[in-house]
Every structure is written in structure tokens, then in C-alpha cells.
Design a protein around this motif. Structure first.
Motif: not given
Length: 473
Positions: A276-281, A298-301
């Protein structure tokens, strides 16, 4: 302390006597100590310091006195000094003042052709910054605080976007991040230096001031080494952030299904397989490469929720980037650049002293003596009255201009290429031209040196490209 500075500069590759360093000096204790140390190194064969001071104009006579003090100090030490006045209006936020200050440093660094820019942030500043980010909510990118070295594309980004600085330039260095404010004050006292005092540093309306004078003393009662502890947190988070970026860089080629101008498409299965961390980045990197503003958590989530859900959904992720989830790919894209989305012109048009003229695709050029209600890149405030009539025209073969912040003139064609302007739009792009033929403004993209007003209230004439849906009455 002097040895620390010498070692820092040598480690970063800026310790030679031929090196030119632009030093931001406010006149306060931290920057005055830094300048004196650099002057001392220079007198023994170290790099050449050049002083830069921005008078924000927010404290009237006191601001002017600060500038005069910096000039007198630098001159007495035989150092070159550049001072600029911003005349910011009362109530200007700290963030706005910082952006103006860094734009000034970027412009000055370009003109002076320096090798690096130095600022005097120290260990207590770092602790305050980490706490500010923590209170607002942040991950490693925020908790790493200020870094000892920041490359030009990052720290000069606002000036680059405004056309005030070129795409490449020197790094920003913070050599004092390991040194406490009290130690720098002691250095000034030991060397007979009397820094200027800024009373706004005690204004508790500022979050930083409340952290400095209220929160940090309470935390120090629990841990008297709180400043050092927060400095370690920043260093650890910076290292963790770098590791995450390296891990993402290794996965990036496997994630990309398609990448071209204005569009990045991920292999959906590969994106979902990431931590999940790499997905956000990965999403943050894609948005940065597309050139839009930093998204919120919030937009990323919300975007990751769509990625994990059913195919066929989409959302506006940032003001410019739309995210579309198909069965196989996740696409982030900018709006397609159609001729109607930007002003276009077919023949030269003379501009009135006040009024408007139509362009070829529904846009119009407006000339007025007051600023627009909403200032954006399609408006230019002239710093001085125009000499002779102004006109708009399309580009011509061999056109050149000297953009603000650039060391010399550049071909208009090269500017279009650097800014990825679609070929179909280049021939009709409006150029604002003076009576003598000088290109003053590549509308919405780049302004010539010395043309734009630094602040809105300094402009003597406003020229705007107004889209059909926002035409003024």
C-alpha cells in the motif's frame, strides 16, 4: 563550527576558492553568523559568498533598516550584495512570503551564475518544522523536515512555473541544520556581531511561533534533548523516504503500461500487487510527472479505493488529473489540449490602451488598468508603462526573447519544446510585442526579463487572455 561548515561545503563539492555561493541573509542571528563564517573561510581561500536580501516591506521602516544593515555589513566585509524590495501587502501569509523569497533567490542565483544557494536554517528550525508537519498530519515526506541539500527543480519550482527561472540551476544548501540557535547566538556575541531582531518571531498568531515559545518548552520538560530527538526523526524519515523512492523506481518500469505526454497508464494488476505504501507513492509520482499539484491523503485514499474496486469507475483526482480504472489499466491523464482550450491568433492585432479585442477561437485579449478578480497565468501585470502601442502576433521564424531568470535570449521554438506545447498550437500562440518589436510575453508561458510587476499593486497595466466562458462584461 567553522570546521563543520568547511567540511559540509567540501563534502557537497563547494569548498573551492573558485566556487560562488549565494547566501540568503535576513540580518538575524542565524544568517549573520553563517555569513561571517563564510566570509572567514573566504579570507583563507574558501568560496566566494554573494549576499542576497529580500526586503518584504511587511514592517515598514524596520524592514528598510534590516536591508540597510545587511548592505552595510556585506559592504564592510568587501562582499557583493543584492537587495530587492517586494512591498508585500499587510496580512501576507508566511507561505506566500516564503514563495516570494525563494523566487527572488532563484532569479538572483540565475543572474549571478552561482554554484549553490545557502540558507541559514538550523537545528531548532528543523525541530519546529517537524512538529508543524506532525500536527497537520504527515508521512515520511513531511516528517523528514528540511533537508541539507535540495536540488533546483524542487526548491525553485514556483519560479520555474512562473517563467522567472530556467529549468536547470544550482542546489539549495542548509549547512547549519545540526547547530542550535543558541550556539549561533553565542558565535555572534563572540565575534562582536549585533544581529537585527524581528518582533514577528514572537507573534503567537503564527503556528511556528506557538510551537517555538509554547509547545517546545513543554516537550523539553519531558525530554531536554527534544530538539536533537526531532532532528534524528527528520534524518530517519529522510532515509526511509529515499528508500521508498528507490523501491518505487525499481518497480516503475513494471508498472507502466503506457506513458506519453499528458498520460500515464499503470498495469492495474501490478499496481494492486504493490505494498500500500508504494501504491500511494506511485500515484503521487505519476501526478508529479504530469505536472499537477500535490494531492492530499484523502484524494490518494479515494483513488486507491477505486483501484481496488470494480472496473469502469473514474474520478477527478486533482484539479487537472483524471483517474480512470479499466479492467486491465489505471489511467491518469490531463485534459487534451484542443485549440479552444488556449488562446490562438491568426494575424497581428493592435491592442487598445483600454478595452478588448477578439482572438480567432472565441478568446479575447483584455487591456485594463486594474488587476483581475482571479489572477492566473493568462494575466500579465506590466511593471512600467508601455512605450508605444502594444500588439499581439503569431510567432515568426527566428523569433527570440529573453525570459525572466534566464542568462540570455532563447528561441521561441525552443521554449515551446521545453514546455511541451503541442505542435498544432504553436503557430497560433499569441506573442505580446512592443512597438520596437521586442517580445514581452509568450502568453501564459514566459515573460521577458524586467517586464512583469513583482507584486500586483506595482502593475501599471494589465493584459489578459480571457476564455469564452469567462469573458468580462
Amino acid at each position: 563550527m567553522l570546521n563543520h561548515l568547511r567540511q559540509f561545503l567540501c563534502t557537497e563539492g563547494f569548498g573551492q576558492s573558485s566556487t560562488r555561493l549565494l547566501v540568503a541573509v535576513s540580518g538575524g542571528g542565524d544568517s549573520l553568523a553563517l555569513l561571517h563564517m563564510l566570509y572567514t573561510l573566504h579570507m583563507t581561500g574558501g568560496p566566494v559568498p554573494i549576499v542576497a536580501h529580500l526586503d518584504h516591506g511587511l514592517r515598514g521602516a524596520e524592514s528598510a533598516a534590516d536591508a540597510a544593515f545587511v548592505v552595510a555589513t556585506a559592504t564592510s566585509w568587501g562582499l557583493r550584495v543584492i537587495v530587492e524590495s517586494a512591498n508585500l501587502p499587510a496580512g501576507t501569509t508566511a507561505a506566500t512570503a516564503r514563495a516570494v523569497r525563494y523566487a527572488f533567490l532563484a532569479r538572483t542565483a540565475t543572474v549571478e551564475q552561482v554554484d549553490a544557494v545557502l540558507v541559514a536554517h538550523q537545528a531548532d528550525d528543523q525541530a519546529e518544522t517537524v512538529l508543524m508537519h506532525l500536527l497537520r498530519g504527515a508521512g515520511p515526506a513531511g516528517l523528514r523536515g528540511m533537508r541539507p541539500r535540495v536540488e533546483w527543480p524542487e526548491w525553485a519550482a514556483p519560479a520555474i512555473a512562473a517563467g522567472q527561472a530556467p529549468l536547470h540551476g544550482p542546489p539549495l544548501l542548509r549547512p547549519l541544520l545540526a547547530i542550535r540557535r543558541a550556539a549561533l547566538a553565542a558565535y555572534c556575541a563572540d565575534h562582536g556581531l549585533t544581529p537585527r531582531q524581528d518582533p514577528t518571531n514572537h507573534n503567537l498568531h503564527s503556528l511556528r511561533a506557538r510551537i517555538r515559545h509554547q509547545l517546545l518548552p513543554k516537550l523539553a520538560a519531558e525530554n531536554r534533548h527534544i530538539t536533537a530527538a526531532l532532528g534524528r526523526t527528520a534524518r530517519i524519515c529522510a532515509e526511509d523516504y529515499d528508500f521508498i523512492q528507490q523501491a518505487l523506481a525499481a518497480q516503475w518500469p513494471l508498472l507502466i503500461a503506457e506513458q506519453r505526454r499528458g498520460l500515464i497508464a499503470f498495469d492495474r494488476a501490478a499496481l494492486r500487487a504493490l505494498h500500500p505504501s508504494l501504491r500511494r507513492y506511485a500515484l503521487r509520482r505519476a501526478i508529479a510527472e504530469l505536472g499537477d499539484e500535490e494531492p492530499s491523503l484523502a484524494q490518494i485514499d479515494a483513488a486507491l479505493y477505486l483501484v481496488a474496486g470494480h472496473a469502469g469507475s473514474q474520478m477527478r483526482l486533482t484539479p487537472q488529473v483524471t483517474l480512470v480504472c479499466d479492467q486491465q489499466v489505471v489511467t491518469l491523464r490531463l485534459p487534451t489540449a484542443e485549440p479552444s482550450s488556449v488562446p490562438q491568433i491568426a494575424e497581428p492585432v493592435s491592442l487598445p490602451d483600454n478595452g478588448s479585442v477578439p482572438l480567432t477561437n472565441g478568446w479575447q485579449c483584455v487591456v485594463q488598468d486594474y488587476p483581475p478578480a482571479h489572477l492566473d497565468r493568462w494575466w500579465l501585470g506590466l511593471a512600467r508603462p508601455a512605450v508605444g502601442p502594444l500588439s499581439l502576433r503569431p510567432r515568426r521564424a527566428g523569433d527570440r526573447m529573453r525570459p525572466a531568470g534566464a542568462p540570455g535570449s532563447r528561441r521561441v521554438q525552443d521554449i515551446f519544446v521545453d514546455l511541451h506545447v503541442p505542435r498544432a498550437l504553436r503557430d497560433g500562440w499569441p506573442l505580446l510585442v512592443a512597438a520596437d518589436g521586442q517580445i514581452l510575453w509568450l502568453a501564459g508561458l514566459r515573460v521577458a526579463a524586467g517586464i512583469a510587476a513583482v507584486e500586483p499593486n506595482q502593475a501599471t497595466m494589465w493584459i489578459g487572455m480571457v476564455a469564452p466562458a469567462t469573458k468580462q462584461e
